[in-house]
Write a protein that holds these residues in place. Structure first.
Motif, PDB file in Angstrom:
ATOM      1  N   UNK A 400      96.788 -36.812 -27.317  1.00  0.00           N
ATOM      2  CA  UNK A 400      98.034 -36.606 -28.047  1.00  0.00           C
ATOM      3  C   UNK A 400      99.076 -37.639 -27.676  1.00  0.00           C
ATOM      4  N   UNK A 401      99.997 -37.841 -28.605  1.00  0.00           N
ATOM      5  CA  UNK A 401     101.110 -38.756 -28.405  1.00  0.00           C
ATOM      6  C   UNK A 401     102.239 -37.990 -27.724  1.00  0.00           C
ATOM      7  N   UNK A 402     102.213 -37.959 -26.404  1.00  0.00           N
ATOM      8  CA  UNK A 402     103.160 -37.136 -25.654  1.00  0.00           C
ATOM      9  C   UNK A 402     103.677 -37.866 -24.438  1.00  0.00           C
ATOM     10  N   UNK A 403     104.876 -37.509 -24.031  1.00  0.00           N
ATOM     11  CA  UNK A 403     105.440 -37.982 -22.770  1.00  0.00           C
ATOM     12  C   UNK A 403     105.104 -37.040 -21.623  1.00  0.00           C
ATOM     13  N   UNK A 404     104.538 -35.872 -21.927  1.00  0.00           N
ATOM     14  CA  UNK A 404     104.394 -34.832 -20.911  1.00  0.00           C
ATOM     15  C   UNK A 404     103.012 -34.173 -20.984  1.00  0.00           C
ATOM     16  N   UNK A 405     101.941 -34.894 -20.699  1.00  0.00           N
ATOM     17  CA  UNK A 405     100.604 -34.302 -20.873  1.00  0.00           C
ATOM     18  C   UNK A 405     100.362 -33.067 -20.028  1.00  0.00           C
ATOM     19  N   UNK A 406     100.841 -33.028 -18.794  1.00  0.00           N
ATOM     20  CA  UNK A 406     100.587 -31.865 -17.944  1.00  0.00           C
ATOM     21  C   UNK A 406     101.364 -30.645 -18.428  1.00  0.00           C
ATOM     22  N   UNK A 407     102.585 -30.849 -18.900  1.00  0.00           N
ATOM     23  CA  UNK A 407     103.354 -29.718 -19.406  1.00  0.00           C
ATOM     24  C   UNK A 407     102.769 -29.201 -20.713  1.00  0.00           C
ATOM     25  N   UNK A 408     102.214 -30.086 -21.536  1.00  0.00           N
ATOM     26  CA  UNK A 408     101.521 -29.656 -22.743  1.00  0.00           C
ATOM     27  C   UNK A 408     100.285 -28.854 -22.371  1.00  0.00           C
ATOM     28  N   UNK A 423      91.431 -26.744 -20.155  1.00  0.00           N
ATOM     29  CA  UNK A 423      92.230 -27.551 -21.074  1.00  0.00           C
ATOM     30  C   UNK A 423      92.454 -28.915 -20.437  1.00  0.00           C
ATOM     31  N   UNK A 424      92.086 -29.950 -21.145  1.00  0.00           N
ATOM     32  CA  UNK A 424      92.310 -31.328 -20.677  1.00  0.00           C
ATOM     33  C   UNK A 424      93.157 -32.053 -21.716  1.00  0.00           C
ATOM     34  N   UNK A 425      94.286 -32.594 -21.277  1.00  0.00           N
ATOM     35  CA  UNK A 425      95.188 -33.322 -22.169  1.00  0.00           C
ATOM     36  C   UNK A 425      95.264 -34.768 -21.710  1.00  0.00           C
ATOM     37  N   UNK A 426      95.112 -35.679 -22.651  1.00  0.00           N
ATOM     38  CA  UNK A 426      95.152 -37.107 -22.368  1.00  0.00           C
ATOM     39  C   UNK A 426      96.167 -37.760 -23.293  1.00  0.00           C
ATOM     40  N   UNK A 427      96.998 -38.608 -22.738  1.00  0.00           N
ATOM     41  CA  UNK A 427      97.878 -39.449 -23.548  1.00  0.00           C
ATOM     42  C   UNK A 427      97.405 -40.886 -23.381  1.00  0.00           C
TER      43      UNK A 427
END
Length: 928
Positions: A400-408, A423-427
């Motif tokens: 995702x296009x995010x400044x806050x991957x861990x908070x997402x 859940x794994x989030x990558x910017x």
């Protein structure tokens, strides 16, 4: 068609534009910024000429030669077909050496425009079809002129040097992977969302049966099919900082464009077509759009059921999300009213700032998919809107296009009732943020759709949606009352602030508290008062934006200071010198500030001197005949780290090839933190920057990081990286190996020195909790000319002095400041989101005046000579701060030139002309 030297035989679809065709062939150097010919991010060469591929029908390129930034070095004009695939075109090399980009999303299109123009003229004319939101264009002009602004420092000497960005070559060739540039996974589905046609309504009936049966459709979601969990789209370290007032899909709709239903289909077109089949009945409710009316008795209530204790909404019965009412008086003082009554001069005035859009060129977008985890047990049925398809043991991946991957990640796990380790989030590299991607706006939809279908799902917002549904800058109305003694010392300072948070309260508390904090605390006054409220309206939501409220309040306070100076016949710079805080003074807002804010260093006095001297130097342009000339200054203070904790964990490891890998959770979106982290690690290890590889913003591989906001990337994550690198160096030295020692190939060997065990895989970790915090200062000055007959303002000289501590990368920081100034000039002069009855009218870039290259004057950037005892190697943060003093300095200069004070932003020529035409004959400096 030949694309970058390769024959492609795929037939374009009827009506398909060249941009989407190229993307479908895997040519991701072509970016989507607008799909309307307004931004230039999609520019390619078609038979040698630059074109915006979003405007060209793909069938017109059949049998043609298409060259993108990826193939420019070999197949572009002046390229070498026999060169290596990674070869740079001379234009690309110039952009690298001049540091002619920040986020870089615009760069692939820009280099194609330049390379395809045989005789490039002035940058303003050449790049009239290419927008850059980050740089302020000076470094781009330098690239066109062949200026070299970067260097390759000696090993261990990277700190304080203008190091080339690590991703530079990949950015200028379009090979750097932004959010949706990774290859599409098989079976990818696409999202379309039905938006509310009403600013306030209740869904009384919704039937998606026909939509679910439409061709290509796999899933349709309504409010009946999603978790009924309240949350906030705004993301902070402590999720309780924002009110829980939002649902994924809500039966009550509070702004035009709010989600009504979600369709997931094989193609975007099929998903959009399905939405036409969703049958909805609405009960239209009374709406309120004016923030003053919203808090008045009898106003329609947006969230009447929300409470302070459960939802953190201050007064739902008045639409008030958050409020501040504080008064301070030093011992022996009787308060603000008595102080104003006894003052030699007083000023009272009201200033307003409007909605501003972030205009990050990469729109919000996300892609989700499932990968088997340990003990996977697939359950559920694909397409059933109420059950998940295969979540037992699967790991949900979200890019995702995010400044806050861990908070997402954390909020997705909460919303979807999943363990965090599922859940794994990558910017990837993010194409601009400016606070707008400190939100959870698209990730919940793609994640839920993937869980329900078991298929990869993608949602990429259109530019129109960025304007009509994505949070913007908070509009503020600020009334200032200020008093001073005959010698210019402030006796009282009071502000009354009203902010419009729109339909939801994401960031409302933080923006309000931050907005009044440093703007009040920077001045000493024995009596102070703050009255501030942020209210719900049926307008598009507001959110985090560069400056986070400070720019709005400082616009008012700095204008009031100038008016006081004029009434007392005191020079505006001197007026500030007499009243700013100094080391040892308490930080006082409406009450003294208790906490961890300290004077790690202090350079405000130097900044005032630097700007004053620059404006008096004679530099800049001459005033045109018949125009009125004026000068203006304004200052700003900002805490270098957000309050209440900002956490990071960094790890530095010796890689298999002997280089060093830095794992850190901070996202790179043009803030330059990846380069800064490499510089810090290389300096502590004593090695070249080329020996450092940074792996940012992946919740599965990086240590925890609160996020890239509040300018924390350098002073929080950077400090952790430096500590980890120092610890690793100590370990290596204890093992008998010096990190700077190379073998004959220029790299360390895997076994190091004879008799000493291998160090490959050796690592060290470090953390930082964001406390204590320092303060940084910025002072801006303008010399302007104003044509009274037209209201046109011409900037003759622009200068900003920054107290940034020891500068980590001078060229990069200069670019951050210039970019902040350019964005602030847009807010001050041209940019305004027009909203009529809740409908955003300015929903295209062509209707919303982002500064182009021809619009942005050069800004002279000067640095105070300070060493901060809290930052890494004496550095301070400096990303959002440069934005804050620009608009008030410009308004002060216009008032000085005309005798009439602009109190509303933007200061467009028509509005300024009207103000000048209706004003009384001006008397005295500084306006009325």
């Amino acid at each position: 068609m030949r694309i970058d030297g390769a024959d492609v035989s795929a037939e374009p679809r009827p009506g398909q534009c060249l941009r989407t065709y190229l993307r479908e062939q895997g040519t991701t150097a072509v970016k989507k910024g607008c799909d309307a010919g307004d931004c230039g991010a999609c520019t390619v060469l078609l038979d040698g000429s630059p074109v915006q591929s979003c405007l060209v029908p793909a069938h017109r390129a059949v049998d043609a030669e298409v060259v993108t930034a990826n193939g420019l070095g070999r197949f572009g004009p002046g390229g070498d077909p026999d060169a290596d695939a990674d070869a740079l075109h001379p234009v690309q090399r110039a952009f690298v050496e001049a540091a002619g980009f920040q986020c870089g999303f615009c760069t692939a299109g820009m280099v194609c425009t330049v390379a395809g123009t045989p005789e490039p003229g002035p940058a303003g004319e050449l790049l009239k079809g290419n927008l850059c939101r980050c740089t302020g264009y000076r470094s781009i002009r330098d690239a066109l002129a062949g200026h070299v602004n970067t260097e390759v420092p000696e090993p261990g000497q990277a700190f304080g040097r203008a190091v080339v960005a690590l991703a530079a070559a990949r950015v200028v060739t379009g090979r750097e992977a932004y959010t949706l540039d990774e290859p599409e996974p098989p079976g990818l589905l696409h999202v379309a969302v039905l938006g509310s046609p009403h600013p306030h309504a209740r869904i009384t009936r919704i039937d998606a049966t026909a939509a679910r049966d439409a061709p290509g459709v796999h899933l349709v979601l309504t409010h009946h099919d999603v978790p009924d969990t309240l949350y906030s789209t705004g993301r902070h370290q402590n999720r309780l900082d924002d009110p829980d007032d939002t649902r994924i899909l809500d039966p009550v709709l509070r702004f035009v464009g709010q989600r009504v239903a979600v369709a997931v289909a094989e193609t975007p077109r099929q998903a959009r077509a399905a939405l036409d089949l969703v049958d909805v009945d609405y009960e239209v409710l009374p709406a309120v759009h004016d923030p003053e009316a919203a808090r008045s008795p009898g106003a329609p209530l947006l969230h009447p059921d929300k409470t302070p204790a459960e939802h953190r909404v201050a007064e739902a019965g008045r639409n008030v999300v958050v409020q501040i009412h504080e008064e301070y008086a030093e011992p022996g003082q009787d308060g603000v009213e008595a102080a104003l009554a006894a003052s030699a001069a007083t000023v009272t005035g009201t200033w307003t700032t409007g909605r501003v859009n972030h205009v990050a060129l990469e729109t919000h977008g996300a892609r989700a998919w499932l990968e088997p985890g340990p003990d996977t047990d697939r359950t559920g049925a694909e397409g059933d809107p109420s059950t998940d398809a295969g979540t037992d043991g699967d790991v949900l991946h979200v890019r995702t296009s995010t400044q806050v991957p861990f908070l997402v990640r954390d909020e997705l796990a909460r919303l979807l009732d999943l363990p965090q380790d599922r859940v794994r989030v990558v910017a990837g590299r993010v194409g601009g943020g400016f606070g707008g991607k400190q939100e959870l706006l698209v990730e919940d939809v793609v994640a839920l759709a993937t869980l329900r279908t078991g298929r990869p799902v993608q949602w990429e917002l259109m530019r129109e949606q960025q304007f009509t549904t994505v949070p913007c800058r908070h509009p503020f109305r600020v009334t200032v009352r200020a008093g001073a003694s005959a010698t210019g010392e402030l006796t009282a300072l009071a502000i009354d602030v009203l902010a419009d948070t729109g339909a939801y309260g994401n960031h409302a508390p933080g923006v309000l508290f931050h907005g009044v904090h440093e703007s009040m605390a920077v001045y000493r006054a024995p009596s102070k008062r703050v009255d501030a409220e942020s209210v719900y309206t049926n307008n598009v939501p507001s959110g985090a934006f560069r400056g986070y409220g400070l720019g709005q309040v400082q616009f008012a306070i700095e204008g009031a200071l100038d008016e006081l100076a004029a009434r007392l016949d005191i020079d505006p710079v001197e007026m500030r010198r007499r009243n700013v805080i100094r080391p040892g003074d308490p930080f006082v807002v409406g009450q003294p500030v208790d906490g961890d804010l300290e004077y790690g260093s202090y350079g405000l006095d130097q900044c005032l001197d630097l700007v004053e001297d620059a404006l008096a130097s004679g530099r800049g342009e001459a005033v045109p005949d018949g125009w009125a000339e004026g000068r203006g200054v304004a200052l700003a203070m900002i805490a270098t780290i957000p309050p209440r904790g900002h956490y990071t964990h960094a790890r530095v490891t010796v890689a298999d090839d002997g280089d060093f890998v830095v794992d850190v959770g901070t996202a790179e979106f043009g803030n330059g933190t990846t380069t800064v982290h490499a510089q810090l690690a290389a300096t502590e290890l004593g090695v070249p920057v080329s020996r450092i590889r940074v792996r940012p913003s992946d919740t599965a591989t990086s240590g925890y990081d609160t996020g890239a906001f509040g300018s924390a990337g350098s002073v929080v994550a950077g400090l952790a990286v430096a500590r980890a690198a120092t610890a690793l160096r100590t370990k290596l030295l204890s093992a008998g190996y010096s990190p700077s020692q190379n073998d004959s190939t220029g790299q360390i060997s895997s076994t190091q020195r004879a008799g000493v065990g291998p160090v490959v895989g050796m690592s060290a970790e470090a953390t930082h909790d964001g406390s204590p915090r320092s303060v940084a200062f910025n002072v801006h000055g303008f010399r302007v000319a104003v044509q009274r007959e037209t209201g046109v303002v011409r900037i003759l000289q622009s200068v900003q002095a920054a107290d940034a501590g020891v500068v980590i990368n001078p060229e990069q920081l200069r670019g951050q400041i210039e970019g902040g100034v350019a964005q602030a000039l847009g807010s001050a002069l041209t940019e305004r989101m027009v909203v009529r009855d809740g409908v955003v009218v300015t929903d295209r870039l062509r209707h919303y005046r982002v500064p182009q290259a021809a619009d942005v004057p050069p800004t002279e950037v000067l640095f105070a000579d300070t060493v901060d005892r809290l930052g890494p190697r004496g550095a301070k943060s400096m990303s959002e701060a440069p934005y804050n003093p620009v608009a008030p300095a410009l308004a002060n200069a216009v008032a000085d030139a005309t005798g009439v004070r602009p109190r509303d932003l933007p200061m467009r020529p028509d509005l300024l002309w009207e103000l000048l035409a209706t004003a009384a004959v001006p008397t005295g400096r500084g306006g009325r």
